[in-house]
Design an enzyme around this catalytic site. Structure first.
Site, PDB file in Angstrom:
ATOM      1  N   PHE A 128       0.849  -1.192   0.000  1.00  0.00           N
ATOM      2  CA  PHE A 128       0.000   0.000   0.000  1.00  0.00           C
ATOM      3  C   PHE A 128       0.893   1.253   0.000  1.00  0.00           C
ATOM      4  O   PHE A 128       1.851   1.334   0.771  1.00  0.00           O
ATOM      5  CB  PHE A 128      -0.885  -0.029   1.243  1.00  0.00           C
ATOM      6  CG  PHE A 128      -1.975   0.996   1.237  1.00  0.00           C
ATOM      7  CD1 PHE A 128      -3.147   0.776   0.534  1.00  0.00           C
ATOM      8  CD2 PHE A 128      -1.834   2.182   1.938  1.00  0.00           C
ATOM      9  CE1 PHE A 128      -4.167   1.721   0.533  1.00  0.00           C
ATOM     10  CE2 PHE A 128      -2.846   3.123   1.947  1.00  0.00           C
ATOM     11  CZ  PHE A 128      -4.014   2.910   1.250  1.00  0.00           C
ATOM     12  N   ASP A 197       1.805  -5.138   8.516  1.00  0.00           N
ATOM     13  CA  ASP A 197       0.625  -4.288   8.476  1.00  0.00           C
ATOM     14  C   ASP A 197      -0.596  -5.196   8.314  1.00  0.00           C
ATOM     15  O   ASP A 197      -0.692  -5.951   7.337  1.00  0.00           O
ATOM     16  CB  ASP A 197       0.730  -3.305   7.299  1.00  0.00           C
ATOM     17  CG  ASP A 197      -0.381  -2.255   7.317  1.00  0.00           C
ATOM     18  OD1 ASP A 197      -1.470  -2.558   7.834  1.00  0.00           O
ATOM     19  OD2 ASP A 197      -0.146  -1.150   6.797  1.00  0.00           O
ATOM     20  N   TYR A 222     -10.960   1.110  10.498  1.00  0.00           N
ATOM     21  CA  TYR A 222     -12.197   1.404   9.756  1.00  0.00           C
ATOM     22  C   TYR A 222     -12.498   0.424   8.639  1.00  0.00           C
ATOM     23  O   TYR A 222     -13.468   0.586   7.934  1.00  0.00           O
ATOM     24  CB  TYR A 222     -12.149   2.838   9.200  1.00  0.00           C
ATOM     25  CG  TYR A 222     -10.917   3.203   8.409  1.00  0.00           C
ATOM     26  CD1 TYR A 222     -10.760   2.807   7.094  1.00  0.00           C
ATOM     27  CD2 TYR A 222      -9.904   3.970   8.972  1.00  0.00           C
ATOM     28  CE1 TYR A 222      -9.633   3.149   6.369  1.00  0.00           C
ATOM     29  CE2 TYR A 222      -8.771   4.312   8.265  1.00  0.00           C
ATOM     30  CZ  TYR A 222      -8.638   3.907   6.964  1.00  0.00           C
ATOM     31  OH  TYR A 222      -7.512   4.230   6.246  1.00  0.00           O
ATOM     32  N   LYS A 223     -11.667  -0.599   8.471  1.00  0.00           N
ATOM     33  CA  LYS A 223     -11.950  -1.580   7.421  1.00  0.00           C
ATOM     34  C   LYS A 223     -12.782  -2.723   8.026  1.00  0.00           C
ATOM     35  O   LYS A 223     -13.926  -2.521   8.372  1.00  0.00           O
ATOM     36  CB  LYS A 223     -10.634  -2.040   6.797  1.00  0.00           C
ATOM     37  CG  LYS A 223      -9.992  -0.903   5.993  1.00  0.00           C
ATOM     38  CD  LYS A 223      -8.587  -1.177   5.529  1.00  0.00           C
ATOM     39  CE  LYS A 223      -8.074   0.040   4.758  1.00  0.00           C
ATOM     40  NZ  LYS A 223      -6.617   0.040   4.592  1.00  0.00           N
ATOM     41  N   ARG A 396     -12.588  -4.439  -7.302  1.00  0.00           N
ATOM     42  CA  ARG A 396     -12.370  -5.101  -6.000  1.00  0.00           C
ATOM     43  C   ARG A 396     -13.700  -5.378  -5.327  1.00  0.00           C
ATOM     44  O   ARG A 396     -14.565  -4.497  -5.269  1.00  0.00           O
ATOM     45  CB  ARG A 396     -11.596  -4.168  -5.054  1.00  0.00           C
ATOM     46  CG  ARG A 396     -10.134  -4.127  -5.254  1.00  0.00           C
ATOM     47  CD  ARG A 396      -9.399  -3.541  -4.047  1.00  0.00           C
ATOM     48  NE  ARG A 396     -10.076  -2.457  -3.314  1.00  0.00           N
ATOM     49  CZ  ARG A 396      -9.615  -1.930  -2.198  1.00  0.00           C
ATOM     50  NH1 ARG A 396      -8.498  -2.393  -1.661  1.00  0.00           N
ATOM     51  NH2 ARG A 396     -10.262  -0.945  -1.597  1.00  0.00           N
TER      52      ARG A 396
HETATM   53  C1  PLP Z   1      -5.963   1.155   4.493  1.00  0.00           C
HETATM   54  C2  PLP Z   1      -4.500   1.017   4.681  1.00  0.00           C
HETATM   55  C3  PLP Z   1      -3.771   2.003   5.338  1.00  0.00           C
HETATM   56  C4  PLP Z   1      -4.463   3.251   5.784  1.00  0.00           C
HETATM   57  O1  PLP Z   1      -3.643   4.137   6.446  1.00  0.00           O
HETATM   58  P1  PLP Z   1      -4.270   5.444   7.106  1.00  0.00           P
HETATM   59  O2  PLP Z   1      -3.188   6.006   7.887  1.00  0.00           O
HETATM   60  O3  PLP Z   1      -5.468   5.020   7.883  1.00  0.00           O
HETATM   61  O4  PLP Z   1      -4.719   6.332   5.996  1.00  0.00           O
HETATM   62  C5  PLP Z   1      -2.418   1.799   5.534  1.00  0.00           C
HETATM   63  N1  PLP Z   1      -1.824   0.676   5.102  1.00  0.00           N
HETATM   64  C6  PLP Z   1      -2.499  -0.290   4.451  1.00  0.00           C
HETATM   65  C7  PLP Z   1      -1.805  -1.525   3.988  1.00  0.00           C
HETATM   66  C8  PLP Z   1      -3.853  -0.141   4.216  1.00  0.00           C
HETATM   67  O5  PLP Z   1      -4.534  -1.088   3.569  1.00  0.00           O
END
Ligand code: PLP
Length: 437
Positions: A128, A197, A222-223, A396
């Protein structure tokens, strides 16, 4: 499979009552819980209580009387149960990006103290972006090098120069899932640390940080944890490392005694030092409602446990959807691993040219997934175009077994077929790009 057979699966599904924990718009099939989870039914009243009573009436007294000060650890202990951490090892704080900064910085300090020759952060090219940006920034600042490779080349790139292997367990685009235990072991065999992560793992797939040998972990609220837009994230550090170094954002909430207001920093014991500033109380109240929806599966999971039951249903939903789409939509190509063991809780399909418009047309029908652009950037390693698997635009579809039914998966595939066969996606409004995809 017929729609009647899908309905029969729902009738036999012991997790089906969990759908009642959510407010889902009647005309929506929601396949985007991997980006933003659905509103838990308990959240509006709980947030109103925090605002009206705890803030409105309790005012500053609520830091003590309403337990605001201990919320982050309490919710952390709940999330710990979902990811194989022990009580007191994991806390809720800040965002995923900020928590990554803290743990990666600390991990590099540990590695550097062990051997100044360890100068490399190894990660995956398709990680990401925020993870890669944070790592790039730290690498620049501290004189490390960020090396990005394709997933299959990861073990070979770990050597005596590697400080940290930094990976996202489940890939945000393709849903491909790493073998956390095998890669953590490979990192340790090379003398490096393993940082994970869990943004697309926590609440989505069973994770056992301790038995997988992880050193550091962060994740998103939030996911799949359904904590609401911008919900606070979480951070975990293995107890063997947690007190070895300060984290870089040494704010007063990570101080051993913040209310002594001393001019010198003294880090709190354990994971408490990974706090920085004042916690977002209202957001955490909503997050707790979301985490509770995932823990509620424990009541229905039986012998195997809540996460295992959720995982089994997630795979069954994904398989049903995949089989239907492959049968009905020949212009789409599966872009996720077909092997259940190598896939998280989402399924992706690529389309050579019109993935964006197809998804917009699908969303207009109330079937909400999302679109992710293909990655056409050249590989840092070889200068070659990126791996073909990552190059195409994709659709997705996240499968959240807490609130999705088998008929939803069946109907979503049917809508997708109609959008493509009827060329509905050709309508001009479906090609208009929005700021958030
Ligand atoms: C959704 C996601 C994030 C989100 O990071 P924020 O700091 O909440 O914006 C980070 N890393 C991964 C791998 C994600 O999927």
């Amino acid at each position: 499979m017929s729609r009647e057979q899908a309905a029969a699966l729902d009738a036999a599904d012991r997790l089906a009552p969990l759908r009642e924990l959510f407010e889902i718009p009647g005309d929506v099939i929601y396949l985007d819980g991997n980006s933003l989870g659905v509103l838990p039914r308990a959240a509006p009243a709980r947030v109103a209580q925090v605002v009206r009573e705890e803030w409105g009436q309790g005012l500053i007294r609520s830091w003590n009387s309403a337990g605001w000060m201990t919320l982050a650890a309490r919710i952390g202990d709940k999330i710990a149960r979902l990811v194989g951490a022990r009580p007191g090892e994991l806390v809720v704080a800040d965002s995923t990006s900020v928590n990554l900064f803290k743990v990666l910085w600390a991990a590099l300090s540990i590695a550097a103290a062990q051997s100044p020759a360890r100068k490399v952060i190894v990660s995956e090219r398709s990680n990401f972006p925020t993870d890669l940006y944070i790592a790039e920034s730290i690498a620049r600042e501290r004189g490390f090098e960020l090396v990005l490779v394709d997933a299959e080349d990861l073990p070979a790139r770990l050597d005596e120069r590697t400080a940290v292997l930094m990976l996202t367990h489940v890939n945000y685009r393709t849903g491909a899932m790493h073998d956390m235990a095998a890669l953590s072991r490979a990192a340790h065999d090379a003398g490096a640390l393993a940082l994970w992560d869990l943004a697309h793992s926590a609440g989505a797939v069973p994770v056992d940080l301790h038995s997988a040998g992880a050193d550091f972990a962060i994740g998103c609220g939030y996911k799949y944890l359904n904590g609401g837009p911008g919900a606070p994230a979480f951070v975990w550090v293995h107890p063997r490392h947690v007190e070895r170094f300060w984290q870089p954002l040494a704010g007063w909430m990570g101080h051993a005694a913040p209310f002594e207001f001393k001019p010198q920093y003294r880090p709190a014991a354990g994971i408490g030092r990974f706090f920085c500033g004042t916690p977002a109380v209202i957001s955490m109240a909503a997050l707790e409602c979301g985490v509770d929806t995932v823990l509620a599966a424990e009541a229905y999971g039986g012998q195997e446990g809540g996460m295992a039951a959720l995982r089994a249903k997630s795979l069954a939903l994904s398989r049903l959807f995949t089989a239907r789409v492959q049968a009905l939509c020949p212009s789409l190509t599966l872009a996720s691993p077909a092997d259940d063991a190598r896939r998280g809780s989402q399924v992706c399909f690529s389309h050579p040219t019109h993935a964006y418009a197809i998804m917009q047309a699908l969303i207009a029908r109330g079937v909400i997934g999302d679109f992710r652009a293909g990655d056409a950037a050249p590989s840092k390693d070889t200068g070659d175009p990126t791996h073909a698997r990552d190059a195409a635009d994709i659709l997705r579809f996240g499968f959240t077994p807490l609130y999705l039914r088998f008929v939803d998966a069946w109907d979503a595939a049917e809508h997708l077929r109609q959008v493509i066969d009827g060329e509905e996606w050709r309508r001009p409004e479906f090609s208009q790009r929005h700021a958030v995809t």
